[in-house]
Design an enzyme around this catalytic site. Structure first.
Site, PDB file in Angstrom:
ATOM      1  N   GLU A   1       0.823  -1.206   0.000  1.00 33.79           N
ATOM      2  CA  GLU A   1       0.000   0.000   0.000  1.00 33.79           C
ATOM      3  C   GLU A   1       0.860   1.259   0.000  1.00 33.79           C
ATOM      4  O   GLU A   1       0.532   2.246  -0.664  1.00 33.79           O
ATOM      5  CB  GLU A   1      -0.961  -0.015   1.199  1.00 33.79           C
ATOM      6  CG  GLU A   1      -2.064  -1.078   1.114  1.00 33.79           C
ATOM      7  CD  GLU A   1      -1.575  -2.501   1.379  1.00 33.79           C
ATOM      8  OE1 GLU A   1      -0.451  -2.661   1.911  1.00 33.79           O
ATOM      9  OE2 GLU A   1      -2.302  -3.464   1.062  1.00 33.79           O
TER      10      GLU A   1
ATOM     11  N   HIS B   1     -11.702  -6.243   7.901  1.00 34.09           N
ATOM     12  CA  HIS B   1     -12.469  -6.041   6.671  1.00 34.09           C
ATOM     13  C   HIS B   1     -13.728  -5.240   6.981  1.00 34.09           C
ATOM     14  O   HIS B   1     -14.737  -5.361   6.309  1.00 34.09           O
ATOM     15  CB  HIS B   1     -12.865  -7.386   6.026  1.00 34.09           C
ATOM     16  CG  HIS B   1     -11.688  -8.239   5.681  1.00 34.09           C
ATOM     17  ND1 HIS B   1     -11.051  -9.026   6.602  1.00 34.09           N
ATOM     18  CD2 HIS B   1     -11.023  -8.417   4.507  1.00 34.09           C
ATOM     19  CE1 HIS B   1     -10.046  -9.664   6.015  1.00 34.09           C
ATOM     20  NE2 HIS B   1     -10.000  -9.301   4.750  1.00 34.09           N
TER      21      HIS B   1
END
Lengths: 337, 417
Positions: free
Chosen positions: A60, A129
């Site tokens: 990322e 998540h």
């Protein structure tokens, strides 16, 4: 016009912008050939080629870092972080670089990039998540932070975000990719095809950044919500019979404070709802601003209905997620006061 | 049972690398293996990285101790080109000396010298083309000087005065100079390394001919962005030069704390499949030659090159640092690769293109130029007076346009002034 899910609307926004502007590039983990784990980039690589839409290594910090460099070159990168829960390795590039580039160079260099990331809970996503990290981004000066709540806005706001000349954090509540969700997990899913905001123009249009939308007019209480919580607020209003005015913020920063203030001056009461944890969450900023601007109009303390100050649990999801029952209880408290 | 078995072995011991010498000890540079000038082969720039792994362990050098250029890496630069490099290095050193003094006089809040490391930034600036983008750290002011960015402008940034192009928003030395291909410097280490890769990717996506060059010090190779840059550069065969300036010290921390001391920084490229060179960065000719090699490779779609530039940080880390607390005082003069300015001057002299008198004149000219620039810059203000950036400018450039909340905050600030 076509009936679109939110993922289809987001895909359509990227399709439109890839077509209109050669500088737009789309990339991230599994975004290219496969079309994204949520299908938001399905078919775009086939249509525009690997130069414009491509897969990246799982990093990322690298994804955001190259986006900053590409933006400085003159491209308009649309980077995807697979889950908002995984943006943290990219935070140095977002906070220290993308958000500061224009300021520290006195506009010699800019970062016209969009970072898309699915966020929010309600899908049994557990700790990594389900998170809603918007409060991290609204605290960073130089970032615009957006959370759409329906397909029409999702496409129009994403187009505006791509056209914006500064970095935009674009949070997509994954629970409502396929249909609105009001917190009643025991009921069957209603698809976007049955919702008026699931009707989306096929071509180019935009929804302005920094403008809230009043989803329901009412006189009893002003509800400040965004993303999935807009539907939870609607369900709470219907089920409790409270005449709530529901404001979908759409852009968290810059905040459309005028729309909020005129509503609270009318209702005299305010309930703020978000999935994110409570302490130092964005609701605290909203509460402070409403209090500063509407102190003499308030008939009751401002209420916040939020996720608990815990990591997002798996098995206990529906005790964590701020559903319509908790919102209705807050309505009752502010109306009793 | 397991416990019994392990008790028969020597206990684990924890390894913390140490520099070869501390204050009060004799400097020891025996760990620096110095190849002979001309000894290292110059492969074709499009060579497979796997076929040049020996170059990450040796040291590319052109200038021998006699100042004569030898070997395949001799860039065959003409004397005018070398005199321009020499002049830029001398100007850089004179600028540093002047600004260090200005800091001590309280005219600036902070300063960082690049003394001893001038050759890399200056040679790099001359070897790359206009339009190639340089992503520097805070210790490559030589690029700006080589590219003739005005000394007055540089000083105005250091002074945060009325003519500071960054409007007093940035600490001294965090220059930004788009017009001379110098990316805005960030205080956050290594972030620009991966941005350089992204810029280079954008150039290849666009079918351009420009390349990027990014820099980290050896200490900052430990940051995650070093790994990100290497991975993305390798994956997309980005047209980028990835420079590690190994000046042996990261503030007080010796380079082996970043590397473990078991491998060179150039060696790190091998695992990524990136071509690696290791270069004597106090050898101006080697700087030109290695930069051109990597640039040629990048422009021909051969992909990235990692270059470890071996040099020594002669000065303190910054004006907030005192190196006598962690390294021998005489370490700088013991450095085996000498001084880049003296070595280039010696080379030009040996070639009959320079003289001691010309060198003396150059030093005097640069000192005078810097002094005059300083006098001009100080007319526009220093930290000692009130000329420092319009306060209203605090709110500009956070976004392209001032959003309502910043308009409001600016009004609040103005009311109280």
């Amino acid at each position: 016009m076509s009936a679109m899910t939110m993922s289809a609307a987001l895909r359509s926004a990227m399709d439109v912008m890839l077509e209109r502007d050669d500088r737009v590039v789309v990339f991230g983990e599994d975004v290219g050939y496969f079309g994204g784990v949520f299908r938001c980039t399905d078919g775009l690589q086939r249509k525009y080629g690997t130069n414009r839409v491509f897969d990246t290594p799982i990093a990322e910090g690298g994804i955001i870092g190259i986006a900053v460099g590409m933006g400085a070159y003159g491209l308009r990168p649309v980077a995807e972080i697979q889950f908002a829960d995984y943006v943290y390795p990219g935070l140095d590039q977002i906070i220290s670089e993308a958000a500061r580039l224009r300021y520290r160079s006195s506009a010699q260099f800019t970062a016209p990039l969009v970072v898309r990331m699915p966020c929010g809970g309600g899908i049994h996503g557990g700790q990594t998540h389900s998170q809603s990290p918007e409060g991290i981004f609204t605290h960073v000066c130089g970032l615009t932070t957006i959370v759409p709540s329906n397909p029409y806005d999702a496409k129009g706001l994403l187009i505006s975000a791509i056209e914006d000349n500064d970095p935009v954090i674009f949070l997509e509540p994954k629970r409502i990719y396929n249909g609105p969700f009001d917190g009643h997990h025991e009921r069957p899913i209603v698809p976007w095809a049955e919702h008026p905001l699931g009707e989306v123009p096929d071509g180019y249009y935009s929804v302005p950044l920094g403008a809230a939308a009043v989803r329901r007019t009412g006189s009893d209480v002003t509800v400040l919500a965004y993303g999935t919580m807009v539907y939870v607020a609607e369900a709470a209003a219907t089920e409790s019979g409270v005449d709530a005015e529901i404001i979908d913020l759409r852009t968290l920063l810059p905040l459309d404070i005028d729309t909020i203030v005129s509503s609270v001056r009318k209702t005299g009461r305010c309930v703020i709802i978000h999935e994110a944890t409570r302490t130092s969450g964005y609701g605290a900023e909203l509460s402070a601003q409403v209090q500063e601007a509407c102190f003499y109009n308030l008939e009751a303390p401002i209420e916040r209905v939020t996720g608990w100050d815990t990591p997002y649990p798996h098995a206990q999801e529906w005790d964590y997620f701020p559903g319509p029952k908790r919102v209705a209880a807050a309505f009752a408290r502010v109306l009793e006061a | 049972m397991d416990t019994c078995r392990s008790s028969s072995q020597a206990p684990l011991h924890f390894h913390v690398p140490q520099p070869p010498a501390r204050p009060g000890e004799q400097p020891d540079f025996s760990y620096v293996e110095v190849s002979d000038a001309g000894a290292v082969r110059r492969p074709d720039p499009l060579t497979d990285p796997a076929d040049i792994t020996d170059l990450s362990r040796s040291l590319i050098r052109v200038l021998g101790n006699d100042g004569i250029a030898v070997g395949d890496w001799d860039p065959r630069a003409d004397a005018d080109e070398l005199r321009a490099g020499l002049r830029a290095m001398v100007r850089t050193r004179a600028y540093d000396a002047r600004m260090l003094t200005a800091h001590r006089q309280g005219k600036a809040s902070f300063y960082m010298q690049c003394t001893g490391e001038e050759a890399f930034a200056v040679g790099h600036a001359f070897a790359l083309r206009r339009g190639d983008m340089f992503f520097p750290t805070y210790r490559q002011q030589g690029w700006l000087i080589a590219r003739d960015w005005p000394l007055v402008t540089m000083m105005c940034q250091v002074y945060s005065n009325d003519r500071d192009p960054l409007h007093g928003r940035q600490m001294p030395i965090m220059y930004s100079a788009n017009e001379v291909d110098f990316f805005t410097i960030s205080g956050n280490l290594a972030t620009q390394f991966v941005q350089a890769v992204g810029w280079a990717m954008a150039s290849s996506i666009s079918g351009d001919h420009r390349i990027a060059s990014g820099v980290v010090g050896e200490g900052a190779t430990a940051e995650a962005d070093f790994h990100h840059a290497m991975t993305f550069a390798a994956t997309y065969r980005a047209p980028v030069i990835l420079n590690v300036v190994n000046n042996q010290w990261a503030i007080s921390t010796f380079q082996s704390v970043a590397s473990g001391g078991h491998a060179t920084f150039a060696d790190r490229a091998l695992g990524y499949g990136i071509a690696a060179l290791r270069v004597d960065a106090n050898d101006y000719l080697a700087v030109l030659a290695a930069t051109r090699w990597a640039a040629e490779r990048a422009r021909a779609n051969g992909g990235p090159t990692l270059i470890e530039w071996v040099t020594y940080r002669v000065g303190a880390h910054s004006t907030s640092d005192d190196p006598s607390r962690y390294r021998p005082e005489s370490e700088p003069v013991s450095w085996p690769l000498g001084d880049p300015i003296e070595r280039l001057a010696a080379h030009l002299t040996a070639a009959g293109e320079w003289s001691a008198g010309q060198q003396e004149q150059l030093l005097a000219d640069c000192a005078a130029e810097v002094r005059a620039a300083q006098q001009e810059a100080e007319q526009y203000g220093t930290l000692l007076d009130a000329h420092s950036g319009d306060p209203r400018s605090i709110f500009e450039d956070v976004f392209e346009e001032l959003p309502p909340h910043l308009q409001q905050q600016r009004r609040w600030m103005e009311k109280l002034r």
